[in-house]
Design an enzyme around this catalytic site. Structure first.
Site, PDB file in Angstrom:
ATOM      1  N   CYS A  65     -17.537 -27.331 -30.577  1.00  0.00           N
ATOM      2  CA  CYS A  65     -17.891 -26.164 -31.385  1.00  0.00           C
ATOM      3  C   CYS A  65     -16.646 -25.282 -31.466  1.00  0.00           C
ATOM      4  O   CYS A  65     -15.551 -25.747 -31.144  1.00  0.00           O
ATOM      5  CB  CYS A  65     -19.119 -25.440 -30.829  1.00  0.00           C
ATOM      6  SG  CYS A  65     -18.941 -24.698 -29.202  1.00  0.00           S
ATOM      7  N   GLY A  66     -16.803 -24.041 -31.879  1.00  0.00           N
ATOM      8  CA  GLY A  66     -15.621 -23.202 -32.026  1.00  0.00           C
ATOM      9  C   GLY A  66     -14.917 -22.960 -30.708  1.00  0.00           C
ATOM     10  O   GLY A  66     -13.692 -23.090 -30.599  1.00  0.00           O
ATOM     11  N   HIS A  98     -14.066 -35.370  -9.806  1.00  0.00           N
ATOM     12  CA  HIS A  98     -14.815 -34.567  -8.830  1.00  0.00           C
ATOM     13  C   HIS A  98     -16.260 -34.258  -9.242  1.00  0.00           C
ATOM     14  O   HIS A  98     -17.109 -34.055  -8.384  1.00  0.00           O
ATOM     15  CB  HIS A  98     -14.090 -33.237  -8.575  1.00  0.00           C
ATOM     16  CG  HIS A  98     -12.707 -33.413  -8.034  1.00  0.00           C
ATOM     17  ND1 HIS A  98     -11.828 -32.373  -7.890  1.00  0.00           N
ATOM     18  CD2 HIS A  98     -12.038 -34.523  -7.627  1.00  0.00           C
ATOM     19  CE1 HIS A  98     -10.682 -32.822  -7.406  1.00  0.00           C
ATOM     20  NE2 HIS A  98     -10.781 -34.130  -7.239  1.00  0.00           N
TER      21      HIS A  98
HETATM   22  C1  RB5 Z   1     -19.679 -20.570 -34.539  1.00  0.00           C
HETATM   23  O1  RB5 Z   1     -19.193 -19.477 -35.226  1.00  0.00           O
HETATM   24  C2  RB5 Z   1     -19.390 -20.435 -33.051  1.00  0.00           C
HETATM   25  O2  RB5 Z   1     -20.054 -19.329 -32.517  1.00  0.00           O
HETATM   26  C3  RB5 Z   1     -19.779 -21.675 -32.330  1.00  0.00           C
HETATM   27  O3  RB5 Z   1     -19.078 -22.748 -32.868  1.00  0.00           O
HETATM   28  C4  RB5 Z   1     -19.490 -21.731 -30.836  1.00  0.00           C
HETATM   29  O4  RB5 Z   1     -18.171 -21.343 -30.561  1.00  0.00           O
HETATM   30  C5  RB5 Z   1     -20.461 -21.148 -29.935  1.00  0.00           C
HETATM   31  O5  RB5 Z   1     -20.314 -21.158 -28.719  1.00  0.00           O
END
Ligand code: RB5
Length: 130
Positions: A65-66, A98
């Site tokens: 994710c981001g 670990h």
């Molecule tokens: C998306 O904008 C972002 O919030 C998501 O990809 C992530 O980083 C959430 O933890």
């Protein structure tokens, strides 16, 4: 044949595509659980789909994710998942040795593509020490 599961949200799709191609070149069969576009979506949906598959098949998974944070929080709600958010090779090696981590989480907005590919390779090639 080496298998791996991958999933991402809209903020992780570019790294997922790059990493998937890299892993396929390394000989992995990749199952892609989405998302498949940059349209805004809910990351837990994709985290849970991947974790169900990893738990069922006992093969590793990669979530992007981001930041990698949301994916790791969602993944670690699963009893059979040990998800590790890694930003460097040291963490990737250590969490396999670990923690016996079975899901690698990456943050596309945090970690450059070159480093992310090295992290993934190390994660997949390092054994649990017991
Ligand atoms: C998306 O904008 C972002 O919030 C998501 O990809 C992530 O980083 C959430 O933890």
């Amino acid at each position: 044949m080496k298998s791996i599961h991958m999933a991402c949200d809209h903020a992780g799709i570019e790294l997922k595509e790059t990493l998937r191609a890299h892993l396929e070149k390394m000989g992995y069969t990749v199952t892609d659980h989405g998302t498949y576009s940059k349209e805004s979506c809910d990351y837990p949906v994709f985290a849970h789909a991947l974790c169900n598959a990893v738990e069922a098949e006992d093969v590793p998974g990669i979530l992007i994710c981001g930041t990698g944070i949301g994916m790791s929080i969602a993944a670690n709600r699963h009893k059979g998942i040990r998800a590790a958010l890694c930003g460097c090779e040291f963490q990737a090696r250590a969490t396999r040795q670990h923690n016996n981590a079975n899901v690698l989480c990456l943050g596309e907005r945090v970690t450059g593509q070159g480093v992310a590919l090295d992290i993934a390779e190390l994660f997949l090639n390092t054994a649990f020490e017991g």
